[in-house]
Structures are given as structure tokens and as C-alpha cells.
Scaffold this motif. Structure first.
Motif, PDB file in Angstrom:
ATOM      1  N   TRP A 110       1.739   2.367  -8.383  1.00 14.82           N
ATOM      2  CA  TRP A 110       2.783   3.216  -7.801  1.00 14.82           C
ATOM      3  C   TRP A 110       4.166   2.638  -8.061  1.00 14.82           C
ATOM      4  CZ3 TRP A 110       2.682   8.041  -6.641  1.00 14.82           C
ATOM      5  CH2 TRP A 110       1.528   8.645  -6.180  1.00 14.82           C
ATOM      6  N   LEU A 111       4.307   1.321  -7.968  1.00 13.27           N
ATOM      7  CA  LEU A 111       5.610   0.705  -8.231  1.00 13.27           C
ATOM      8  C   LEU A 111       6.055   0.946  -9.671  1.00 13.27           C
ATOM      9  CD1 LEU A 111       5.266  -2.707  -6.332  1.00 13.27           C
ATOM     10  CD2 LEU A 111       6.697  -0.760  -5.705  1.00 13.27           C
ATOM     11  N   SER A 120      -3.588  -3.072  -9.209  1.00 13.54           N
ATOM     12  CA  SER A 120      -3.887  -2.435  -7.930  1.00 13.54           C
ATOM     13  C   SER A 120      -3.156  -1.099  -7.810  1.00 13.54           C
ATOM     14  CB  SER A 120      -3.459  -3.361  -6.784  1.00 13.54           C
ATOM     15  OG  SER A 120      -2.049  -3.565  -6.821  1.00 13.54           O
ATOM     16  N   ARG A 121      -3.506  -0.350  -6.774  1.00 17.01           N
ATOM     17  CA  ARG A 121      -2.806   0.917  -6.523  1.00 17.01           C
ATOM     18  C   ARG A 121      -1.328   0.686  -6.241  1.00 17.01           C
ATOM     19  NH1 ARG A 121      -6.276   3.783  -1.949  1.00 17.01           N
ATOM     20  NH2 ARG A 121      -6.712   1.609  -1.476  1.00 17.01           N
ATOM     21  N   GLN A 122      -1.024  -0.360  -5.483  1.00 15.53           N
ATOM     22  CA  GLN A 122       0.375  -0.647  -5.172  1.00 15.53           C
ATOM     23  C   GLN A 122       1.169  -0.941  -6.449  1.00 15.53           C
ATOM     24  OE1 GLN A 122       0.966  -4.145  -2.785  1.00 15.53           O
ATOM     25  NE2 GLN A 122       3.125  -3.713  -2.421  1.00 15.53           N
ATOM     26  N   HIS A 123       0.596  -1.743  -7.322  1.00 12.92           N
ATOM     27  CA  HIS A 123       1.254  -2.057  -8.593  1.00 12.92           C
ATOM     28  C   HIS A 123       1.449  -0.787  -9.415  1.00 12.92           C
ATOM     29  CE1 HIS A 123       1.429  -3.346 -12.820  1.00 12.92           C
ATOM     30  NE2 HIS A 123       1.975  -4.447 -12.359  1.00 12.92           N
TER      31      HIS A 123
END
Length: 202
Positions: free
Chosen positions: A20-21, A15-18
Motif C-alpha cells: 500500500w505504501l 507485506s500488505r503495508q509495504h
């Protein structure tokens, strides 16, 4: 959820969150690694000659050896695992966009490639449903036999009922709980009944 497989294997989606992290985490680690490898006198210490390399007499001027070479070699060695993690995160994020991982090579285009990759991977949403690279990140894993139960349910409904995602997730959890309950009940009964002969019923 961030797992070892999501960081090291190119299969699957992220995902996008993954993404960025992973980017921010690797940047922090690389910054710490960079400053930890600097000599005690800082950047100036990398440019000071620490020795000389002489070729055959009279064939070449003296070539200064600096600690810059050691710094670059050590930084490249220790940062190579992080480079792989970053590369994997790009591929898995492209998979979430239903694109081949080869699209990650667009970053080699000066300026435009890196900017486009940042926009596509960091800001554009992925496919909400299952695509050519698997289910969406964080999708509920259906227990064994659920597909058959769902097919039977659709047959009973005659194809008229529309089952949404929330209902599917709820039904999957109830089905898994019922399977665990049956195993818990059957466990003691099986243990108390004693061994059975192969192929015989009691």
C-alpha cells in the motif's frame, strides 16, 4: 522495512503495508509529475497546434503537430522507473501469497483483472510462515550457527519441547549478543599476543 532491494528486485516477499505504501507513494509522484509537465496554459495547451507537417505536395492533407506528443513522450520516460517499482511490488506481494509473480498479468483483463488484483494484493493476508519464496517480511534474521544450536537444543529436549516464535527470537538475540561479547573479549587478547606463525600454537 522499505529498502532499495524491496523496491527494485523481484525476489523476496512484501507485506500488505509495504504494498500500500508503494502504491500510494507512486500515485502521489505520478500526479506531481503529470501536473509539472503540463504547459503553462494547462490542458488546452496540449491540443493547440504548434506546427505543421507536410508530406509531398498533393499527396496528403496537412497534419497538425501538437505538444500532446511531447507531453506523452516525456511523461512515459520519467514515469518508467515508477512503473517498474509498481510491477516489482505486485510480484513480491504475490510471493507473500505463495503465488508466482506471473499472476500479476491478471491485471490485463479489463475491469475484473484490476479489481481482483486489488483485492488479493491489498486485502488478503500473506503466509505467516516461510513459503516457497522465503521467510515472511520482517522476519528475524538468525545469526550464523543458530540453526546448529537449535538442532542441539531439540536433541537435548528429545523432541518433546515445543519452541514458539517468541522463544526463537529471544534465543536468537541472546545467541548473537553472546557471539559479539566473545569477539569483544577475544579482540584485545589477540592483539596483545602478537603475531603467530602459520600453523603453530602458543
Amino acid at each position: 522495512m522499505m529498502t532499495f532491494g524491496s523496491l527494485m528486485w523481484v525476489t523476496g516477499r512484501s507485506s500488505r503495508q509495504h504494498w500500500w505504501l508503494v502504491q500510494l507513494g507512486c500515485m502521489v509522484i505520478l500526479a506531481l509529475l503529470f501536473f509539472s509537465l503540463l504547459p503553462s496554459d494547462g490542458w488546452d495547451g496540449l491540443t493547440q497546434p504548434r506546427g505543421q507537417l507536410r508530406l509531398d505536395e498533393g499527396t496528403s492533407p496537412v497534419l497538425p503537430l501538437t505538444s500532446m506528443a511531447d507531453f506523452l513522450r516525456n511523461f512515459g520516460f520519467y514515469s518508467s522507473p515508477l512503473s517498474w517499482v509498481l510491477f516489482v511490488s505486485h510480484i513480491r506481494r504475490y510471493h507473500d501469497r505463495n503465488k508466482s509473480g506471473w499472476w500479476s498479468l491478471v491485471a490485463v483483463i479489463p475491469v475484473i483483472g484490476g479489481l481482483w488484483q486489488l483485492i488479493e494484493l491489498g486485502f488478503l493476508p500473506g503466509n505467516p510462515d516461510k513459503n516457497n519464496y522465503g521467510p515472511p517480511p520482517g522476519a528475524v534474521r538468525l545469526p550464523a550457527g543458530f540453526d546448529q544450536e537449535l538442532d542441539e537444543l531439540e536433541e537435548k529436549a528429545g523432541g518433546l519441547a515445543k519452541v514458539d516464535d517468541a522463544y526463537l527470537a529471544n534465543y536468537a538475540q541472546k545467541f548473537a549478543a553472546s557471539q559479539q561479547q566473545e569477539l569483544a573479549i577475544a579482540g584485545p587478547a589477540t592483539a596483545s599476543s602478537g603475531p603467530r606463525a602459520f600453523g603453530k600454537r602458543r
